[in-house]
Motif scaffolding. Sequence first.
Motif, PDB file in Angstrom:
ATOM      1  N   TRP A 180       0.838  -1.209   0.000  1.00  8.20           N
ATOM      2  CA  TRP A 180       0.000   0.000   0.000  1.00  8.20           C
ATOM      3  C   TRP A 180       0.869   1.254   0.000  1.00  8.20           C
ATOM      4  N   LEU A 181       0.424   2.248  -0.736  1.00  8.46           N
ATOM      5  CA  LEU A 181       0.954   3.603  -0.627  1.00  8.46           C
ATOM      6  C   LEU A 181      -0.166   4.484  -0.086  1.00  8.46           C
ATOM      7  N   ILE A 182       0.121   5.206   0.978  1.00  6.37           N
ATOM      8  CA  ILE A 182      -0.845   6.151   1.530  1.00  6.37           C
ATOM      9  C   ILE A 182      -0.402   7.555   1.139  1.00  6.37           C
ATOM     10  N   LEU A 183      -1.211   8.224   0.338  1.00  2.55           N
ATOM     11  CA  LEU A 183      -0.937   9.616  -0.040  1.00  2.55           C
ATOM     12  C   LEU A 183      -1.778  10.512   0.859  1.00  2.55           C
ATOM     13  N   VAL A 184      -1.104  11.350   1.629  1.00  3.74           N
ATOM     14  CA  VAL A 184      -1.798  12.264   2.528  1.00  3.74           C
ATOM     15  C   VAL A 184      -1.869  13.626   1.855  1.00  3.74           C
ATOM     16  N   VAL A 203      -4.016  24.350   9.036  1.00  6.94           N
ATOM     17  CA  VAL A 203      -4.001  23.161   8.174  1.00  6.94           C
ATOM     18  C   VAL A 203      -2.740  22.335   8.390  1.00  6.94           C
ATOM     19  N   GLN A 204      -1.581  22.982   8.385  1.00  7.67           N
ATOM     20  CA  GLN A 204      -0.310  22.266   8.525  1.00  7.67           C
ATOM     21  C   GLN A 204      -0.254  21.498   9.843  1.00  7.67           C
ATOM     22  N   GLU A 205      -0.647  22.187  10.915  1.00  6.08           N
ATOM     23  CA  GLU A 205      -0.618  21.549  12.227  1.00  6.08           C
ATOM     24  C   GLU A 205      -1.621  20.392  12.310  1.00  6.08           C
ATOM     25  N   SER A 206      -2.814  20.614  11.781  1.00  8.54           N
ATOM     26  CA  SER A 206      -3.862  19.592  11.863  1.00  8.54           C
ATOM     27  C   SER A 206      -3.476  18.326  11.114  1.00  8.54           C
ATOM     28  N   VAL A 207      -2.976  18.491   9.890  1.00  8.56           N
ATOM     29  CA  VAL A 207      -2.600  17.324   9.089  1.00  8.56           C
ATOM     30  C   VAL A 207      -1.369  16.647   9.692  1.00  8.56           C
ATOM     31  N   GLY A 208      -0.464  17.430  10.261  1.00  5.37           N
ATOM     32  CA  GLY A 208       0.705  16.856  10.916  1.00  5.37           C
ATOM     33  C   GLY A 208       0.321  15.971  12.092  1.00  5.37           C
ATOM     34  N   ILE A 209      -0.644  16.424  12.891  1.00  9.46           N
ATOM     35  CA  ILE A 209      -1.110  15.619  14.023  1.00  9.46           C
ATOM     36  C   ILE A 209      -1.745  14.327  13.518  1.00  9.46           C
ATOM     37  N   ALA A 210      -2.554  14.432  12.457  1.00 11.09           N
ATOM     38  CA  ALA A 210      -3.201  13.240  11.896  1.00 11.09           C
ATOM     39  C   ALA A 210      -2.164  12.231  11.404  1.00 11.09           C
ATOM     40  N   CYS A 211      -1.083  12.726  10.823  1.00 15.49           N
ATOM     41  CA  CYS A 211      -0.033  11.819  10.335  1.00 15.49           C
ATOM     42  C   CYS A 211       0.706  11.160  11.493  1.00 15.49           C
ATOM     43  N   GLY A 212       0.874  11.890  12.596  1.00 20.88           N
ATOM     44  CA  GLY A 212       1.487  11.294  13.774  1.00 20.88           C
ATOM     45  C   GLY A 212       0.642  10.150  14.305  1.00 20.88           C
ATOM     46  N   MET A 213      -0.669  10.364  14.344  1.00 23.66           N
ATOM     47  CA  MET A 213      -1.574   9.304  14.787  1.00 23.66           C
ATOM     48  C   MET A 213      -1.580   8.147  13.785  1.00 23.66           C
ATOM     49  N   LEU A 214      -1.398   8.463  12.513  1.00 25.00           N
ATOM     50  CA  LEU A 214      -1.308   7.417  11.487  1.00 25.00           C
ATOM     51  C   LEU A 214      -0.088   6.532  11.732  1.00 25.00           C
ATOM     52  N   CYS A 215       1.044   7.137  12.075  1.00 29.27           N
ATOM     53  CA  CYS A 215       2.260   6.366  12.346  1.00 29.27           C
ATOM     54  C   CYS A 215       2.056   5.427  13.535  1.00 29.27           C
ATOM     55  N   VAL A 216       1.405   5.912  14.582  1.00 29.19           N
ATOM     56  CA  VAL A 216       1.146   5.075  15.757  1.00 29.19           C
ATOM     57  C   VAL A 216       0.193   3.941  15.395  1.00 29.19           C
ATOM     58  N   HIS A 246      -7.380  22.217  -4.868  1.00 27.94           N
ATOM     59  CA  HIS A 246      -7.198  22.763  -3.515  1.00 27.94           C
ATOM     60  C   HIS A 246      -6.569  21.753  -2.561  1.00 27.94           C
ATOM     61  N   GLU A 247      -6.251  20.555  -3.056  1.00 23.33           N
ATOM     62  CA  GLU A 247      -5.551  19.563  -2.246  1.00 23.33           C
ATOM     63  C   GLU A 247      -4.084  19.486  -2.658  1.00 23.33           C
ATOM     64  N   LYS A 248      -3.191  19.487  -1.682  1.00 30.39           N
ATOM     65  CA  LYS A 248      -1.754  19.425  -1.935  1.00 30.39           C
ATOM     66  C   LYS A 248      -1.174  18.187  -1.244  1.00 30.39           C
ATOM     67  N   VAL A 249      -0.245  17.512  -1.913  1.00 31.94           N
ATOM     68  CA  VAL A 249       0.398  16.343  -1.302  1.00 31.94           C
ATOM     69  C   VAL A 249       1.187  16.784  -0.066  1.00 31.94           C
ATOM     70  N   PHE A 250       0.910  16.135   1.048  1.00 31.42           N
ATOM     71  CA  PHE A 250       1.586  16.441   2.312  1.00 31.42           C
ATOM     72  C   PHE A 250       2.647  15.390   2.606  1.00 31.42           C
ATOM     73  N   LEU A 251       2.295  14.110   2.512  1.00 31.09           N
ATOM     74  CA  LEU A 251       3.229  13.016   2.724  1.00 31.09           C
ATOM     75  C   LEU A 251       2.898  11.842   1.811  1.00 31.09           C
ATOM     76  N   LEU A 252       3.916  11.080   1.497  1.00 28.25           N
ATOM     77  CA  LEU A 252       3.774   9.809   0.778  1.00 28.25           C
ATOM     78  C   LEU A 252       4.322   8.725   1.694  1.00 28.25           C
TER      79      LEU A 252
END
Length: 282
Positions: A180-184, A203-216, A246-252
């Motif tokens: 799987w590839l998860i594109l955030v 936006v940056q902070e919110s998506v960053g927190i979501a990615c941290g929870m994704l890693c866990v 209006h969507e930008k790639v944040f992490l792959l």
Amino acid sequence: MSGLSLKQGALVAAASSIVSIMIVSWLRNTTDSLKRLKEDDEFEAHQATPTSKDQSHVPFHHERLTLVQIRRRSQKLLRLCRQRRTLRFFSHDPVPKDVISNILQTACTAPSGAHRQPWTFVAVSSMVLKQNIRELVEKEETLNYKRRMRKSWVADVESMVSQVHDTDKVEKPYLTEAPWLILVFKQAHSVSDEGERLDNYYVQESVGIACGMLCVAVQNANLVTLTSTPMGAERGIRDLLGRPAHEKVFLLMPVGFPAADATVPYREPERKSDTQTIVWKT
């Protein structure tokens, strides 16, 4: 004959005793498992039903644990997260879609500015799409190493990527090896069902927190991942996946099981000490 009967009786008695012990042990383990399951079920997420005309707030349901349970939970999560490492070598073994769904839904419980939830997670398992994404990323990453990245940056990541590629020809096989590839994607703004633009906040902070929870969540599911930023390939990936402007790639993030011969960079110490990262004011 009587001697033989006594021996048989002794054997039967011993066997019965062993079976009894096994049954008691099984019942105890089953009871403990059911107790833990019940404990988990008690914490099933639910929102109270409004009881008054004012529906802006509802009562918050919270089952408070004992200090023993709280410590056990916190220690268990700490031990789990200390095992987490960033991986670049993935097994081809499949990961069920429902497991990935649970992981992504966990990430989506993250807090966000004004509860806008300014994120989109795109889960890719199609080999054709993974190959296309890999080609886009490798092309741009080669340019990154040659032109865009500072020399100090290249030097700092050399030990991390040296087992995968060199700086002259960048290769990222994990983008096709991982199941799987998860594109955030982060949403600069949202769009209502009527097509109206809606502002998003932090936006940056919110998506960053979501990615941290994704890693866990990935670690909790006994899987591994890599947080990568496909610099230069963001627009190509967005177009490839059919996402709006209006969507930008944040992490792959490739997600899967580690390869049988996977390695990680050796670090001593493995992480900064508590005294370097935590400050107490009591």
